[in-house]
Scaffold this motif. Structure first.
Motif, PDB file in Angstrom:
ATOM      1  N   LEU A   1     -11.393 -39.199  18.345  1.00  0.00           N
ATOM      2  CA  LEU A   1     -12.659 -39.874  18.058  1.00  0.00           C
ATOM      3  C   LEU A   1     -12.657 -40.338  16.608  1.00  0.00           C
ATOM      4  N   GLU A   2     -12.682 -41.659  16.418  1.00  0.00           N
ATOM      5  CA  GLU A   2     -12.610 -42.209  15.070  1.00  0.00           C
ATOM      6  C   GLU A   2     -14.018 -42.502  14.531  1.00  0.00           C
ATOM      7  N   TYR A   3     -14.125 -42.484  13.212  1.00  0.00           N
ATOM      8  CA  TYR A   3     -15.371 -42.897  12.563  1.00  0.00           C
ATOM      9  C   TYR A   3     -15.039 -43.669  11.294  1.00  0.00           C
ATOM     10  N   GLY A   4     -15.841 -44.675  10.998  1.00  0.00           N
ATOM     11  CA  GLY A   4     -15.660 -45.457   9.783  1.00  0.00           C
ATOM     12  C   GLY A   4     -16.495 -44.883   8.656  1.00  0.00           C
ATOM     13  N   HIS A   5     -15.974 -44.997   7.435  1.00  0.00           N
ATOM     14  CA  HIS A   5     -16.714 -44.551   6.245  1.00  0.00           C
ATOM     15  C   HIS A   5     -16.410 -45.501   5.096  1.00  0.00           C
ATOM     16  N   THR A   6     -17.112 -45.342   3.987  1.00  0.00           N
ATOM     17  CA  THR A   6     -17.043 -46.310   2.885  1.00  0.00           C
ATOM     18  C   THR A   6     -15.947 -46.025   1.866  1.00  0.00           C
ATOM     19  N   GLY A   7     -14.986 -45.221   2.216  1.00  0.00           N
ATOM     20  CA  GLY A   7     -13.870 -44.986   1.309  1.00  0.00           C
ATOM     21  C   GLY A   7     -13.620 -43.495   1.095  1.00  0.00           C
ATOM     22  N   THR A   8     -12.362 -43.148   0.934  1.00  0.00           N
ATOM     23  CA  THR A   8     -11.984 -41.748   0.748  1.00  0.00           C
ATOM     24  C   THR A   8     -12.676 -41.161  -0.478  1.00  0.00           C
ATOM     25  N   GLY A   9     -13.357 -40.045  -0.262  1.00  0.00           N
ATOM     26  CA  GLY A   9     -14.048 -39.376  -1.367  1.00  0.00           C
ATOM     27  C   GLY A   9     -15.483 -39.788  -1.549  1.00  0.00           C
ATOM     28  N   THR A  10     -15.948 -40.801  -0.802  1.00  0.00           N
ATOM     29  CA  THR A  10     -17.361 -41.181  -0.904  1.00  0.00           C
ATOM     30  C   THR A  10     -18.208 -40.179  -0.114  1.00  0.00           C
TER      31      THR A  10
ATOM     32  N   GLY B   1     -16.085 -27.204  13.615  1.00  0.00           N
ATOM     33  CA  GLY B   1     -14.805 -26.862  14.231  1.00  0.00           C
ATOM     34  C   GLY B   1     -14.198 -27.988  15.038  1.00  0.00           C
ATOM     35  N   ILE B   2     -14.360 -29.223  14.547  1.00  0.00           N
ATOM     36  CA  ILE B   2     -13.804 -30.379  15.250  1.00  0.00           C
ATOM     37  C   ILE B   2     -12.871 -31.169  14.349  1.00  0.00           C
ATOM     38  N   GLN B   3     -12.033 -31.977  14.958  1.00  0.00           N
ATOM     39  CA  GLN B   3     -11.117 -32.844  14.225  1.00  0.00           C
ATOM     40  C   GLN B   3     -11.401 -34.294  14.590  1.00  0.00           C
ATOM     41  N   LEU B   4     -11.886 -35.064  13.603  1.00  0.00           N
ATOM     42  CA  LEU B   4     -12.171 -36.475  13.814  1.00  0.00           C
ATOM     43  C   LEU B   4     -11.108 -37.319  13.118  1.00  0.00           C
ATOM     44  N   ASN B   5     -11.082 -38.590  13.423  1.00  0.00           N
ATOM     45  CA  ASN B   5     -10.109 -39.514  12.832  1.00  0.00           C
ATOM     46  C   ASN B   5     -10.834 -40.455  11.866  1.00  0.00           C
ATOM     47  N   PRO B   6     -10.799 -40.171  10.546  1.00  0.00           N
ATOM     48  CA  PRO B   6     -11.530 -41.007   9.580  1.00  0.00           C
ATOM     49  C   PRO B   6     -10.805 -42.318   9.290  1.00  0.00           C
ATOM     50  N   ILE B   7     -11.578 -43.415   9.255  1.00  0.00           N
ATOM     51  CA  ILE B   7     -11.022 -44.732   8.938  1.00  0.00           C
ATOM     52  C   ILE B   7     -11.807 -45.309   7.758  1.00  0.00           C
ATOM     53  N   PRO B   8     -11.147 -45.483   6.603  1.00  0.00           N
ATOM     54  CA  PRO B   8     -11.863 -45.975   5.415  1.00  0.00           C
ATOM     55  C   PRO B   8     -12.052 -47.491   5.425  1.00  0.00           C
ATOM     56  N   PHE B   9     -13.209 -47.922   4.913  1.00  0.00           N
ATOM     57  CA  PHE B   9     -13.500 -49.346   4.708  1.00  0.00           C
ATOM     58  C   PHE B   9     -13.952 -49.519   3.262  1.00  0.00           C
ATOM     59  N   LYS B  10     -13.987 -50.763   2.807  1.00  0.00           N
ATOM     60  CA  LYS B  10     -14.389 -51.022   1.421  1.00  0.00           C
ATOM     61  C   LYS B  10     -15.895 -50.920   1.211  1.00  0.00           C
ATOM     62  N   GLY B  11     -16.656 -51.039   2.272  1.00  0.00           N
ATOM     63  CA  GLY B  11     -18.104 -50.987   2.127  1.00  0.00           C
ATOM     64  C   GLY B  11     -18.785 -51.001   3.474  1.00  0.00           C
ATOM     65  N   SER B  12     -20.108 -50.865   3.438  1.00  0.00           N
ATOM     66  CA  SER B  12     -20.881 -50.755   4.678  1.00  0.00           C
ATOM     67  C   SER B  12     -20.847 -52.030   5.506  1.00  0.00           C
ATOM     68  N   ALA B  13     -20.782 -53.195   4.857  1.00  0.00           N
ATOM     69  CA  ALA B  13     -20.747 -54.454   5.607  1.00  0.00           C
ATOM     70  C   ALA B  13     -19.514 -54.506   6.510  1.00  0.00           C
TER      71      ALA B  13
END
Length: 330
Positions: free
Chosen positions: A161-170, A184-196
């Motif tokens: 299960l992937e989720y988008g976020h605004t950058g590593t460490g934000t 206790g879950i493992q998600l798949n983080p996908i970084p983007f440059k911003g909310s748009a």
């Protein structure tokens, strides 16, 4: 006896010389050439154009420009978790003509990777104005309807299960990482440059879930997205039926005040002019309407309080990063 032409010429010369010298005898604040501001001010928005951060910063810039009597021009510098504005401060003169938004990430990322600045000693904190509301949203066709459902799905499908976020460490990234650890879950983080960019991805069906600010709000209201939970201490007034993450059973709270800063070493008189101008924006109906549009509260701190907040937050973020095992390698 009438003065001679020569004595008149001498008097004229002395008068002219006095006129030239007079401004040098005036206090600096009264000299025309020292008036601040006397030309446009650059305000860096460290996010892409088109998102909520950009919209809020443009509303603040327009309003502050009216108070200052000069244009306040937005310059977008997206990337590196919203820290490029602070990085730009290292090359800028401390004259008040280059400013930046100060997102929470500037107090966190220096603990995670080598940065060109120290957020406490290298930045003049001018005024805090508002803050983000964070939430976890998913596509309307996701196979879960509540946060508890999502946790059950993620446990059955670890790492899928992937989720988008605004950058590593934000904040949107670390809030979900902290929540995931507690759940206790493992998600798949996908970084983007911003909310748009995140909104384009999730509305286009490229990602299933997102952690971010309230760009999701109109799409939740239209039924295109589903809001699973918000990350504040209390429910968001725009979504009174949506629980917080803490209410759902996991003690994760993420709030994110932000304001305006400049390079270190700024003249206190210039700082005061800027503080007072940006403070007036909080009474501007257009700024209030923009805050409401993105469900952002007014969070005002004066220069002294904001400076103290920066030192406290920098220390607190260090503890968070160490607890999550994300500290930079020495």
């Amino acid at each position: 006896m009438r003065p001679t032409d020569r004595s008149l010429s001498r008097r004229q010369v002395l008068t002219a010389a006095a006129a030239v010298a007079a401004p040098a005898l005036l206090p600096a604040g009264l000299r025309a050439q020292d008036r601040f501001p006397s030309r446009p001010i650059t305000l860096i928005a460290p996010w892409p154009a088109g998102g909520s951060s950009d919209g809020v910063m443009r509303a603040l810039a327009q309003s502050a420009g009216k108070a200052l009597g000069v244009p306040v021009v937005i310059e977008n510098k997206p990337g590196v978790g919203g820290t490029l504005g602070a990085s730009a401060m290292m090359q800028a003169r401390p004259d008040g003509y280059t400013l930046t938004q100060l997102p929470l990430g500037i107090y966190r990322l220096p603990h995670m990777q080598t940065m060109s600045f120290n957020p406490v000693t290298d930045i003049t904190h001018i005024v805090c104005l508002t803050g983000y509301t964070f939430g976890i949203a998913c596509t309307a066709d996701a196979p879960f309807k509540t946060l508890k459902d999502m946790v059950a799905y993620a446990k059955a499908n670890p790492g899928k299960l992937e989720y988008g976020h605004t950058g590593t460490g934000t904040t949107p990234h670390l809030a979900i990482e902290e929540f995931s650890e507690k759940a206790g879950i493992q998600l798949n983080p996908i970084p983007f440059k911003g909310s748009a960019e995140i909104m384009s991805a999730i509305l286009g069906g490229h990602i299933r879930m997102m952690s971010g600010t309230t760009e999701f709000a109109p799409h939740v209201q239209s039924g295109k997205l589903r809001l699973l939970a918000t990350l504040g201490r209390e429910r968001n007034k725009a979504f009174p039926d949506v629980p917080t993450v803490k209410e759902s059973g996991w003690d994760t709270i993420s709030e994110s005040p932000f304001g305006i800063g400049g390079p270190k070493g700024m003249d206190p008189a210039v700082v005061k002019v800027l503080h007072d101008a940006f403070k007036t924006t909080l009474d501007d109906p257009e700024v209030k309407a923009t805050f409401d549009k993105f469900y952002q509260p007014t969070i005002y701190m004066n220069t002294a309080d904001y400076t103290a907040y920066a030192a406290r937050t920098f220390a607190a973020e260090k503890n968070t990063i160490e607890r999550l095992g994300l500290s930079k390698k020495s």
